[in-house]
Design an enzyme around this catalytic site. Structure first.
Site, PDB file in Angstrom:
ATOM      1  N   VAL A   1      21.738  10.333  59.934  1.00 41.24           N
ATOM      2  CA  VAL A   1      21.901  11.433  60.870  1.00 41.24           C
ATOM      3  C   VAL A   1      20.768  11.412  61.894  1.00 41.24           C
ATOM      4  O   VAL A   1      19.603  11.257  61.536  1.00 41.24           O
ATOM      5  CB  VAL A   1      21.876  12.777  60.096  1.00 41.24           C
ATOM      6  CG1 VAL A   1      21.842  13.956  61.037  1.00 41.24           C
ATOM      7  CG2 VAL A   1      23.069  12.858  59.161  1.00 41.24           C
ATOM      8  N   CYS A   2      21.115  11.576  63.166  1.00 41.19           N
ATOM      9  CA  CYS A   2      20.117  11.696  64.224  1.00 41.19           C
ATOM     10  C   CYS A   2      20.073  13.164  64.645  1.00 41.19           C
ATOM     11  O   CYS A   2      20.923  13.636  65.391  1.00 41.19           O
ATOM     12  CB  CYS A   2      20.489  10.817  65.402  1.00 41.19           C
ATOM     13  SG  CYS A   2      19.328  10.943  66.774  1.00 41.19           S
ATOM     14  N   LEU A   3      19.111  13.875  64.104  1.00 43.02           N
ATOM     15  CA  LEU A   3      18.951  15.300  64.384  1.00 43.02           C
ATOM     16  C   LEU A   3      17.461  15.589  64.464  1.00 43.02           C
ATOM     17  O   LEU A   3      16.739  15.393  63.491  1.00 43.02           O
ATOM     18  CB  LEU A   3      19.615  16.134  63.280  1.00 43.02           C
ATOM     19  CG  LEU A   3      19.515  17.636  63.371  1.00 43.02           C
ATOM     20  CD1 LEU A   3      20.191  18.169  64.634  1.00 43.02           C
ATOM     21  CD2 LEU A   3      20.166  18.279  62.148  1.00 43.02           C
TER      22      LEU A   3
ATOM     23  N   ASN B   1      26.430  11.392  66.545  1.00 44.75           N
ATOM     24  CA  ASN B   1      25.044  11.338  66.079  1.00 44.75           C
ATOM     25  C   ASN B   1      24.918  10.949  64.612  1.00 44.75           C
ATOM     26  O   ASN B   1      23.907  11.233  63.973  1.00 44.75           O
ATOM     27  CB  ASN B   1      24.363  12.680  66.341  1.00 44.75           C
ATOM     28  CG  ASN B   1      24.564  13.136  67.765  1.00 44.75           C
ATOM     29  OD1 ASN B   1      25.280  14.087  68.007  1.00 44.75           O
ATOM     30  ND2 ASN B   1      23.996  12.429  68.724  1.00 44.75           N
TER      31      ASN B   1
ATOM     32  N   MET C   1      24.158   7.686  67.851  1.00 42.11           N
ATOM     33  CA  MET C   1      23.972   6.672  66.817  1.00 42.11           C
ATOM     34  C   MET C   1      25.299   5.943  66.614  1.00 42.11           C
ATOM     35  O   MET C   1      25.340   4.888  66.014  1.00 42.11           O
ATOM     36  CB  MET C   1      23.511   7.296  65.499  1.00 42.11           C
ATOM     37  CG  MET C   1      22.075   7.749  65.554  1.00 42.11           C
ATOM     38  SD  MET C   1      21.437   8.204  63.948  1.00 42.11           S
ATOM     39  CE  MET C   1      21.174   6.625  63.174  1.00 42.11           C
TER      40      MET C   1
END
Length: 189
Positions: free
Chosen positions: A84-86, A76, A120
């Site tokens: 960052v994919c959060l 991610n 990601m």
């Protein structure tokens, strides 16, 4: 705007009080780096990453922009930009959250519980799903390098000559910072 700057300053101070190293960019409370240590009982344990934080003008209503400045292998995290994919840092963000929560809770949990279903970094996600040993090896490879990767070493202070397995053969130990000397000693064992 003043109350927003006050909150930024307070949160940065709170991070430092919680023993996070913070490096401001151009003395700005809107852009800075935070040193993040990998959480215990995770593949990232022992690693240290430099994380870039940008706070928008309407922070805390709008979420901070968080990205890894030090290389990390994670499904991610975008391998090129470090983005960052959060969800907690995007659509689920709330103004009741703060930077201490981001660095003490959100990011450590993010490292412990990667989500390969929303990648990601497709390569990391694919390895995590289909070849767990190879994935763990790649994570550990980046984790072992991370403490050295972000140190600011001037060329005249240390001469690093790589040997097998990235072990250092020669340094001018009287000029090498104490932390780096400890890292180098641990690598030689």
């Amino acid at each position: 705007m003043s109350s927003s700057n006050d909150r930024r300053q307070r949160e940065i101070m709170d991070l430092m009080m919680k023993d996070f190293k913070v490096e401001l960019v151009n003395d700005s409370v809107k852009e800075f780096f935070v040193e993040l240590h990998g959480p215990e009982d995770s593949l990232y344990q022992g690693g240290v990453w430099r994380v870039r934080v940008e706070l928008p003008d309407d922070y805390p209503v709008k979420s901070p922009s968080i990205g890894f400045a030090t290389k990390i292998f994670h499904p991610n995290v975008d391998g090129l930009s470090g983005s960052v994919c959060l969800n907690l840092l995007n659509q689920d963000w709330s103004s009741v959250f703060d930077l201490v929560m981001v660095f003490k809770d959100f990011l450590p949990r993010f490292l412990k519980e990667p989500n390969p279903d929303d990648p990601m970094n497709p390569e990391a996600a694919e390895l995590m799903i289909h070849d767990r040993p190879a994935y763990e090896q790649r994570v550990k490879g980046c984790t072992q390098l991370s403490p050295i990767a972000h140190l600011k070493i001037k060329p005249h202070n240390c001469f690093l000559i790589p040997k097998k397995h990235n072990i250092v053969r020669h340094t001018q130990s009287h000029k090498v910072p104490v932390l780096l000397r400890r890292i180098l000693q641990a690598m030689k064992r």
